[in-house]
Design a protein around this motif. Structure first.
Motif, PDB file in Angstrom:
ATOM      1  N   SER A   1     -11.057   1.232   3.004  1.00 28.43           N
ATOM      2  CA  SER A   1     -12.014   0.135   2.821  1.00 28.43           C
ATOM      3  C   SER A   1     -13.432   0.519   3.234  1.00 28.43           C
ATOM      4  N   THR A   2     -13.591   1.592   3.985  1.00 38.80           N
ATOM      5  CA  THR A   2     -14.924   2.018   4.414  1.00 38.80           C
ATOM      6  C   THR A   2     -15.564   2.964   3.398  1.00 38.80           C
ATOM      7  N   THR A   3     -14.825   3.988   2.998  1.00 44.32           N
ATOM      8  CA  THR A   3     -15.381   4.996   2.085  1.00 44.32           C
ATOM      9  C   THR A   3     -15.129   4.660   0.614  1.00 44.32           C
ATOM     10  N   LEU A   4     -14.173   3.783   0.352  1.00 39.52           N
ATOM     11  CA  LEU A   4     -13.740   3.423  -1.007  1.00 39.52           C
ATOM     12  C   LEU A   4     -13.104   4.593  -1.737  1.00 39.52           C
ATOM     13  N   GLU A   5     -12.658   5.585  -0.998  1.00 40.50           N
ATOM     14  CA  GLU A   5     -11.925   6.696  -1.590  1.00 40.50           C
ATOM     15  C   GLU A   5     -10.436   6.376  -1.609  1.00 40.50           C
ATOM     16  N   THR A   6      -9.752   6.833  -2.651  1.00 47.13           N
ATOM     17  CA  THR A   6      -8.305   6.594  -2.749  1.00 47.13           C
ATOM     18  C   THR A   6      -7.584   7.400  -1.678  1.00 47.13           C
ATOM     19  N   ILE A   7      -6.708   6.734  -0.927  1.00 46.58           N
ATOM     20  CA  ILE A   7      -5.987   7.425   0.141  1.00 46.58           C
ATOM     21  C   ILE A   7      -4.932   8.337  -0.488  1.00 46.58           C
ATOM     22  N   PRO A   8      -4.451   9.370   0.241  1.00 46.41           N
ATOM     23  CA  PRO A   8      -3.421  10.263  -0.295  1.00 46.41           C
ATOM     24  C   PRO A   8      -2.173   9.471  -0.701  1.00 46.41           C
ATOM     25  N   GLY A   9      -1.704   9.691  -1.922  1.00 43.39           N
ATOM     26  CA  GLY A   9      -0.527   8.991  -2.416  1.00 43.39           C
ATOM     27  C   GLY A   9      -0.765   7.516  -2.672  1.00 43.39           C
ATOM     28  N   GLY A  10      -2.029   7.116  -2.827  1.00 42.93           N
ATOM     29  CA  GLY A  10      -2.346   5.704  -2.962  1.00 42.93           C
ATOM     30  C   GLY A  10      -2.510   5.228  -4.385  1.00 42.93           C
ATOM     31  N   GLU A  11      -2.009   5.961  -5.368  1.00 41.70           N
ATOM     32  CA  GLU A  11      -2.097   5.537  -6.763  1.00 41.70           C
ATOM     33  C   GLU A  11      -0.703   5.219  -7.296  1.00 41.70           C
ATOM     34  N   PHE A  12      -0.556   4.051  -7.900  1.00 41.76           N
ATOM     35  CA  PHE A  12       0.739   3.606  -8.421  1.00 41.76           C
ATOM     36  C   PHE A  12       0.538   3.109  -9.849  1.00 41.76           C
ATOM     37  N   SER A  13       1.341   3.650 -10.768  1.00 42.66           N
ATOM     38  CA  SER A  13       1.193   3.314 -12.184  1.00 42.66           C
ATOM     39  C   SER A  13       2.513   2.820 -12.775  1.00 42.66           C
ATOM     40  N   HIS A  14       3.252   2.034 -12.004  1.00 39.60           N
ATOM     41  CA  HIS A  14       4.553   1.565 -12.474  1.00 39.60           C
ATOM     42  C   HIS A  14       4.416   0.382 -13.420  1.00 39.60           C
ATOM     43  N   ALA A  15       3.410  -0.456 -13.218  1.00 41.41           N
ATOM     44  CA  ALA A  15       3.188  -1.581 -14.119  1.00 41.41           C
ATOM     45  C   ALA A  15       2.488  -1.103 -15.384  1.00 41.41           C
ATOM     46  N   LYS A  16       2.777  -1.755 -16.504  1.00 40.77           N
ATOM     47  CA  LYS A  16       2.184  -1.364 -17.784  1.00 40.77           C
ATOM     48  C   LYS A  16       1.292  -2.451 -18.372  1.00 40.77           C
ATOM     49  N   ALA A  17       1.040  -3.483 -17.596  1.00 41.73           N
ATOM     50  CA  ALA A  17       0.185  -4.583 -18.065  1.00 41.73           C
ATOM     51  C   ALA A  17      -0.831  -4.920 -16.983  1.00 41.73           C
ATOM     52  N   LEU A  18      -1.817  -5.707 -17.373  1.00 42.33           N
ATOM     53  CA  LEU A  18      -2.917  -6.081 -16.483  1.00 42.33           C
ATOM     54  C   LEU A  18      -2.421  -6.646 -15.160  1.00 42.33           C
ATOM     55  N   ILE A  19      -2.944  -6.141 -14.045  1.00 43.43           N
ATOM     56  CA  ILE A  19      -2.604  -6.652 -12.712  1.00 43.43           C
ATOM     57  C   ILE A  19      -3.364  -7.969 -12.505  1.00 43.43           C
ATOM     58  N   THR A  20      -2.630  -9.031 -12.249  1.00 42.33           N
ATOM     59  CA  THR A  20      -3.260 -10.347 -12.105  1.00 42.33           C
ATOM     60  C   THR A  20      -3.559 -10.713 -10.656  1.00 42.33           C
ATOM     61  N   GLN A  21      -2.683 -10.333  -9.728  1.00 41.78           N
ATOM     62  CA  GLN A  21      -2.884 -10.689  -8.320  1.00 41.78           C
ATOM     63  C   GLN A  21      -2.326  -9.602  -7.410  1.00 41.78           C
ATOM     64  N   LEU A  22      -2.933  -9.490  -6.228  1.00 36.33           N
ATOM     65  CA  LEU A  22      -2.477  -8.574  -5.187  1.00 36.33           C
ATOM     66  C   LEU A  22      -2.420  -9.324  -3.869  1.00 36.33           C
ATOM     67  N   ALA A  23      -1.466  -8.975  -3.014  1.00 37.01           N
ATOM     68  CA  ALA A  23      -1.362  -9.641  -1.716  1.00 37.01           C
ATOM     69  C   ALA A  23      -0.689  -8.717  -0.709  1.00 37.01           C
ATOM     70  N   PHE A  24      -1.225  -8.693   0.521  1.00 37.08           N
ATOM     71  CA  PHE A  24      -0.635  -7.952   1.636  1.00 37.08           C
ATOM     72  C   PHE A  24       0.138  -8.919   2.536  1.00 37.08           C
ATOM     73  N   SER A  25       1.196  -8.417   3.160  1.00 37.34           N
ATOM     74  CA  SER A  25       1.923  -9.229   4.137  1.00 37.34           C
ATOM     75  C   SER A  25       1.123  -9.320   5.433  1.00 37.34           C
ATOM     76  N   HIS A  26       1.480 -10.271   6.291  1.00 35.43           N
ATOM     77  CA  HIS A  26       0.714 -10.528   7.511  1.00 35.43           C
ATOM     78  C   HIS A  26       0.743  -9.344   8.469  1.00 35.43           C
ATOM     79  N   ASP A  27       1.808  -8.532   8.401  1.00 41.37           N
ATOM     80  CA  ASP A  27       1.937  -7.382   9.297  1.00 41.37           C
ATOM     81  C   ASP A  27       1.461  -6.086   8.640  1.00 41.37           C
ATOM     82  N   SER A  28       0.888  -6.191   7.453  1.00 44.40           N
ATOM     83  CA  SER A  28       0.328  -5.040   6.717  1.00 44.40           C
ATOM     84  C   SER A  28       1.382  -3.997   6.345  1.00 44.40           C
TER      85      SER A  28
END
Length: 578
Positions: free
Chosen positions: A118-145
């Motif tokens: 969140s500081t540098t805006l660089e993708t973290i190692p292993g931080g790319e996921f391409s399993h979905a094949k359609a537009l991502i509509t929403q994202l959410a983190f759990s309370h414990d991250s």
């Protein structure tokens, strides 16, 4: 450095002051005359802005658009903190900060999910996921991250989990298509009396789905439960209700301008309340928390932003709204201390300062007690509807003591809960059996959490509030009756239905109606009872052999919408159109 020459035959020295240029891609550049070197000063969004979220700790807001630009702003200093351009073809459709602000998840049009520092805006190692094949509509983190969940236009939910692997800090768990229509909300919660995260999705298929995220394994996101929470309306948004009651609720807004409070454990409807009626139904709701236990919710409709004071009670004066985006509002978020709200619509992001005192003043001007609810009745407190409601209330007391009795009657402040459906129908509100069950249970268990006892009676004040909160906001438009007949008649029909088919559909589709019940209802509507007054005599008429023959005589072989509404139901088309 030599001064450049003009592009002319004489090639005179080109002497001009430094200047700026702007492009149709929202880029502003500075050009020094001596060097001709273009220096980019500012780049802004030149396409639709859909993605927005606020930092959970700092005064930062992240904004992403379809042009592939992600920008971080300090909304107090009004200055840009950082930015990253993903380029054309990388439309940003959703973003979400992790709960302590360490990571920023970004969803794209092609279904890709990136987890950025969140500081540098660089993708973290292993931080790319391409399993979905359609537009991502929403994202959410759990309370414990620990978990990150995403929804896409294929009505599928994707779950990603944080690991202890330094090379791949986040790993893919699985996906599940638990809805057959669009998902309108994805939300994490906390299990009762524990710190275990819960994941729920709400869809336009009227289903609320909860996932077993702790027992889900790779490529296997397990569904724990699926609950249908609406019968006719379409849910449009949900949020956890603040802990201002002993009972834990999930707040759901629907397309019929209603709020519903669902028990967080059983998912059963515990209360139905009138929602905002500002042009269109709610699109999204967010919680606002203030010191001194003051709670509010903010919402957006098609083009407005508004606030409502909690606890919800259906009082329309506890809500206020104003125009936010003429071309439509698409998202709303609140900063951590709830002092500011941010909305996006089109290519614009707007910042709003929250002033709850104005909302309190509006509520005070609307009156207290039953006064705001009387204003919802046609004619007000002294109008015919209020008087009619009072008459039905006391008549229901007579019914419970037998109408034909000659003994001394006791008139009190309460009627039995069983009389509520009859009063509602007498007032022109015809609830379904599920709505009747919701109304009765709402009153019956209203004091159960506090006293451990159920309620078996209702007073006039509660009845008025119940009627105002549950009845349809705009009544029954005539076009809905015609649409229903067109649907039942089929695509090749002309809006007319065979009598036998209609009677069969009434019995077997939707809420079940037995044949004796259907005959009883039709005989009552068509006034076939004659001199029969009590239920036993009426049933004798219904079950008599000549009743079926009479029904055939009064109902034509082919029935259309006009005949059904006018002749059977006794409604006036002009009144329904209003």
């Amino acid at each position: 450095m030599a001064i450049p020459a003009e592009s002319t035959l004489t090639a005179e020295p080109f002497i001009v002051a430094d200047f700026t240029i702007s492009t149709d891609e929202s880029i502003i550049c500075h050009v020094p005359a001596k060097t001709n070197k273009v220096n980019k000063l500012l780049q802004e969004h030149d396409d639709a802005v859909k993605a927005i979220d606020t930092h959970p700790v700092s005064n930062y807001i992240a904004v992403g658009s379809y042009c592939g630009l992600l920008k971080i702003w300090d909304y107090i200093e009004k200055s840009e903190v950082n930015s990253r351009a993903f380029g054309l073809g990388n439309e940003i459709t959703a973003i979400s900060y992790e709960k302590i602000g360490e990571f920023l998840a970004v969803g794209f049009y092609d279904g890709t999910i990136l987890i950025l520092d969140s500081t540098t805006l660089e993708t973290i190692p292993g931080g790319e996921f391409s399993h979905a094949k359609a537009l991502i509509t929403q994202l959410a983190f759990s309370h414990d991250s620990i978990f990150l969940a995403a929804t896409d236009l294929d009505d599928t939910t994707t779950l990603i989990k944080r690991t202890s692997d330094s090379e791949h800090e986040w790993s893919y768990i699985g996906r599940n298509k638990a809805h057959y229509k669009s998902i309108v909300n994805i939300i994490f919660g906390i299990a009762l009396d524990s710190n275990v995260p819960r994941l729920l999705t709400l869809g336009m298929d009227r289903n609320l789905v909860e996932y077993d995220i702790l027992n889900s394994t790779e490529d296997n996101l397990i569904v724990m439960s699926t609950d249908k929470i609406e019968q006719n309306a379409t849910p449009v948004s949900c949020a956890w209700y603040p802990p201002i009651n002993k009972e834990h609720f999930l707040l759901v807004a629907n397309s019929e301008y209603k709020y519903k409070l669902l028990n967080a454990t059983t998912k059963r409807c515990r209360k139905t309340l009138l929602g905002p009626t500002h042009g269109s139904h709610i699109q999204k709701i967010v919680n606002l928390a203030y010191p001194e236990d003051k709670h509010y919710i903010a919402f957006i409709t098609e083009d407005k932003i508004g606030m409502t004071t909690l606890p919800l009670d259906g009082n329309p004066h506890n809500t206020t709204a104003l125009l936010a985006h003429c071309d439509g509002a698409s998202n709303v978020v609140a900063c951590p201390h709830s002092r500011f709200l941010f909305t996006v619509g089109g290519k614009v992001c707007r910042m709003w300062e929250v002033n709850p005192e104005v909302l309190h003043a509006t509520a005070a001007l609307g009156g207290s007690g039953l006064e705001p609810f009387y204003q919802l009745l046609e004619g007000g407190k002294e109008g015919p509807l209020a008087k009619e409601m009072e008459e039905y209330f006391y008549y229901s007391q007579m019914r419970s003591q037998s109408v034909a009795t000659t003994e001394h009657r006791k008139v009190g402040q309460y009627v039995a809960l069983e009389e509520v459906p009859n009063i509602m129908r007498a007032l022109g509100f015809y609830p379904t059996e599920l709505q009747v069950q919701d109304m009765v249970n709402e009153v019956k268990f209203s004091q159960y959490v506090d006293t451990g006892k159920t309620v078996s009676e209702i007073d006039l004040e509660t009845l008025i509030k119940l009627y105002c909160n549950h009845r349809p906001v705009f009544g029954l438009p005539l076009f809905k009756v015609y649409d229903a007949f067109s649907t039942l008649a089929g695509a090749d029909g002309d809006g007319r239905i065979d009598r036998g088919l209609l009677l069969s559909l009434l019995q077997n589709k939707g809420e079940h109606i037995s044949e004796p019940e259907l005959a009883e209802y039709l005989a009552s509507l068509l006034e076939l009872y004659g001199s029969a007054t009590n239920k036993e005599d009426k049933m004798a008429v219904v079950l008599a052999a000549e009743a079926a023959t009479t029904l055939e005589k009064v109902l034509p072989e082919v029935i259309d919408a006009d005949m059904f509404t006018g002749h059977v139901l006794g409604f006036m088309p002009a009144a329904m159109a209003e």
